[in-house]
Design a protein around this motif. Structure first.
Motif, short mmCIF file in Angstrom:
data_model
loop_
_atom_site.label_atom_id
_atom_site.label_comp_id
_atom_site.label_asym_id
_atom_site.label_seq_id
_atom_site.Cartn_x
_atom_site.Cartn_y
_atom_site.Cartn_z
N ARG A 11 74.96 -83.67 24.49
CA ARG A 11 76.33 -83.72 25.03
C ARG A 11 77.05 -82.40 24.80
O ARG A 11 77.76 -81.90 25.69
CB ARG A 11 77.10 -84.87 24.37
CG ARG A 11 76.70 -86.23 24.88
CD ARG A 11 77.25 -87.36 24.06
NE ARG A 11 78.71 -87.35 23.97
CZ ARG A 11 79.41 -88.31 23.39
NH1 ARG A 11 78.80 -89.35 22.85
NH2 ARG A 11 80.73 -88.25 23.35
N ARG A 12 76.86 -81.81 23.62
CA ARG A 12 77.50 -80.53 23.32
C ARG A 12 77.03 -79.44 24.28
O ARG A 12 77.84 -78.68 24.83
CB ARG A 12 77.21 -80.14 21.88
CG ARG A 12 77.86 -78.85 21.42
CD ARG A 12 77.51 -78.56 19.96
NE ARG A 12 78.19 -77.37 19.49
CZ ARG A 12 77.74 -76.14 19.68
NH1 ARG A 12 76.61 -75.94 20.37
NH2 ARG A 12 78.42 -75.10 19.23
N GLU A 13 75.71 -79.36 24.50
CA GLU A 13 75.17 -78.33 25.40
C GLU A 13 75.63 -78.56 26.84
O GLU A 13 75.94 -77.60 27.56
CB GLU A 13 73.64 -78.34 25.32
CG GLU A 13 73.10 -77.85 23.98
CD GLU A 13 71.62 -78.13 23.80
OE1 GLU A 13 70.99 -78.65 24.78
OE2 GLU A 13 71.09 -77.85 22.71
N LEU A 31 76.90 -88.63 31.06
CA LEU A 31 76.61 -88.34 29.66
C LEU A 31 77.88 -88.05 28.88
O LEU A 31 78.03 -88.47 27.72
CB LEU A 31 75.66 -87.14 29.57
CG LEU A 31 75.27 -86.67 28.16
CD1 LEU A 31 74.47 -87.75 27.43
CD2 LEU A 31 74.47 -85.38 28.25
N LEU A 32 78.84 -87.38 29.53
CA LEU A 32 80.08 -86.98 28.85
C LEU A 32 81.19 -88.01 28.98
O LEU A 32 82.30 -87.80 28.48
CB LEU A 32 80.55 -85.64 29.40
CG LEU A 32 79.62 -84.45 29.15
CD1 LEU A 32 80.11 -83.21 29.88
CD2 LEU A 32 79.47 -84.17 27.66
N GLY A 33 80.91 -89.11 29.67
CA GLY A 33 81.91 -90.16 29.79
C GLY A 33 82.96 -89.91 30.85
O GLY A 33 84.03 -90.52 30.84
N ILE A 34 82.67 -88.97 31.77
CA ILE A 34 83.61 -88.67 32.86
C ILE A 34 83.26 -89.55 34.05
O ILE A 34 82.17 -89.46 34.61
CB ILE A 34 83.54 -87.19 33.27
CG1 ILE A 34 83.85 -86.29 32.07
CG2 ILE A 34 84.50 -86.90 34.41
CD1 ILE A 34 83.66 -84.82 32.34
N ARG A 35 84.20 -90.42 34.44
CA ARG A 35 83.95 -91.35 35.54
C ARG A 35 84.62 -90.83 36.82
O ARG A 35 85.70 -90.23 36.76
CB ARG A 35 84.49 -92.73 35.18
CG ARG A 35 83.69 -93.42 34.08
CD ARG A 35 84.40 -94.68 33.61
NE ARG A 35 85.57 -94.37 32.80
CZ ARG A 35 86.51 -95.24 32.51
NH1 ARG A 35 86.47 -96.46 33.00
NH2 ARG A 35 87.53 -94.88 31.75
N THR A 87 83.53 -85.32 23.16
CA THR A 87 82.51 -84.33 22.88
C THR A 87 83.18 -83.07 22.35
O THR A 87 84.22 -82.65 22.86
CB THR A 87 81.71 -83.99 24.15
OG1 THR A 87 81.15 -85.19 24.69
CG2 THR A 87 80.58 -83.01 23.85
N VAL A 88 82.58 -82.47 21.33
CA VAL A 88 83.15 -81.30 20.65
C VAL A 88 82.18 -80.13 20.77
O VAL A 88 80.97 -80.29 20.59
CB VAL A 88 83.42 -81.60 19.16
CG1 VAL A 88 84.09 -80.41 18.48
CG2 VAL A 88 84.27 -82.86 19.01
N ALA A 89 82.72 -78.93 21.07
CA ALA A 89 81.89 -77.74 21.15
C ALA A 89 82.75 -76.50 20.91
O ALA A 89 83.94 -76.50 21.23
CB ALA A 89 81.20 -77.64 22.51
N THR A 90 82.15 -75.46 20.37
CA THR A 90 82.85 -74.21 20.08
C THR A 90 82.31 -73.09 20.95
O THR A 90 81.09 -72.92 21.07
CB THR A 90 82.69 -73.82 18.60
OG1 THR A 90 83.24 -74.85 17.79
CG2 THR A 90 83.42 -72.51 18.31
N THR A 91 83.21 -72.34 21.56
CA THR A 91 82.82 -71.17 22.33
C THR A 91 84.01 -70.22 22.42
O THR A 91 85.16 -70.66 22.48
CB THR A 91 82.34 -71.56 23.75
OG1 THR A 91 81.89 -70.38 24.44
CG2 THR A 91 83.43 -72.23 24.56
N GLY A 92 83.75 -68.92 22.40
CA GLY A 92 84.81 -67.93 22.56
C GLY A 92 85.87 -67.98 21.48
O GLY A 92 87.04 -67.65 21.74
N GLY A 93 85.52 -68.39 20.27
CA GLY A 93 86.49 -68.41 19.19
C GLY A 93 87.44 -69.60 19.22
O GLY A 93 88.45 -69.61 18.53
N ILE A 94 87.12 -70.62 20.01
CA ILE A 94 87.97 -71.80 20.15
C ILE A 94 87.09 -73.04 20.10
O ILE A 94 85.97 -73.04 20.62
CB ILE A 94 88.74 -71.76 21.49
CG1 ILE A 94 89.72 -70.59 21.52
CG2 ILE A 94 89.48 -73.07 21.75
CD1 ILE A 94 90.37 -70.37 22.86
N VAL A 95 87.60 -74.09 19.47
CA VAL A 95 86.89 -75.38 19.44
C VAL A 95 87.49 -76.26 20.53
O VAL A 95 88.69 -76.54 20.52
CB VAL A 95 87.01 -76.07 18.07
CG1 VAL A 95 86.13 -77.32 18.05
CG2 VAL A 95 86.60 -75.13 16.94
#
Length: 278
Positions: A11-13, A31-35, A87-95
């Motif tokens: 899910r993160r990827e 997978l991400l729960g978006i309907r 779903t949680v993910a970090t990119t570009g200095g932001i979570v």
């Protein structure tokens, strides 16, 4: 690696792919729960003193990475306890947190405030948050990311304890930031008279910039602007007259006044506070 951990990583990827403007096939949305047709939102969290892209004032890269890792872990714990659908993910200095629609928290505000409070307790008291507008198109996730990043940038000097911000609350600051970006990108757009004025103030200790800014802020009300500057109204009139002469600023032209105000306002914006990282 157990199945829940494998699913969490997948899910993160998938979420990171959406944030980077990747495609949004139906299987990814499921997978991400978006309907289909159901709104979702993005939450974004940043440490104090940082802006989009991980730029810092001046947060060391290693310290920033540690704080972001801690923040992502804490948000994952909050999600597991209260919103296992996020779903949680970090990119570009932001979570970032993907918030699918939930009837018990329709606008995501409840989770946003609880998560922000938890981060301030366990990670850093200066953590900030942005909450995007609702969206029904998973393919627009990259656009929501830019929106959230812009909100975080606009709130880099927000007072401690501020609630999660939305674009509606800081759209004016975002506009000024965008104009500032254009002026940095193409310096020839700047009024030469403003650069000369700033140099003159710095070299001679004059206050032409502050005087014009106060006058413009008060919509041309000499008496009120002079009072704020703690000078006699005639002193302010003299400064405005001299600024016109010295720096070729036609303050009688409303378009020039707007351009002057934008540049002075941007240059007067306070610097972000220093980082308060653990």
């Amino acid at each position: 690696m157990n199945l829940p951990e494998a699913e969490r990583r997948l899910r993160r990827e998938t979420f990171l792919t959406l944030l980077d403007a990747g495609p949004a096939p139906q299987e990814a949305c499921s997978l991400l729960g978006i309907r289909p047709g159901v709104p979702f939102r993005l939450l974004a969290f940043a440490p104090p003193g940082t802006v989009a892209g991980g730029e810092a004032f001046p947060v060391a890269a290693a310290a920033l990475a540690t704080v972001l890792e801690h923040a992502e872990s804490e948000l994952a714990r909050q999600a597991a306890a209260h919103r296992p659908d996020v779903t949680v993910a970090t990119t570009g200095g932001i979570v970032f947190v993907l918030l699918p629609y939930a009837a018990q928290d329709a606008d995501g505000g409840r989770f946003a405030e609880a998560a922000l409070a938890a981060l301030r307790r366990s990670v850093s008291a200066g953590m900030r948050a942005a909450l995007s507008r609702p969206c029904r198109d998973a393919g627009a996730s990259a656009s929501l990311r830019r929106e959230a990043e812009a909100v975080l940038r606009a709130t880099v000097d927000a007072p401690a304890g501020a609630a999660a911000a939305t674009v509606e609350q800081v759209r004016h600051r975002i506009l000024l930031d965008r104009i500032g970006d254009e002026l940095e990108r193409d310096p020839w757009l700047r009024l030469s008279g403003i650069d000369e004025l700033a140099a003159h103030d710095a070299e001679h200790g004059t206050a032409y910039g502050a005087s014009i800014a106060a006058w413009l802020d008060e919509l041309g009300d000499i008496a009120t602007a002079a009072s704020l500057l703690r000078v006699h109204p005639n002193t302010l009139r003299h400064r405005l007259r001299r600024a016109r002469e010295l720096f070729a600023l036609d303050l009688d032209d409303p378009d020039v006044r707007l351009a002057v105000w934008l540049e002075l306002r941007r240059s007067a914006r306070p610097a972000p506070p220093g980082p308060r990282l653990p």
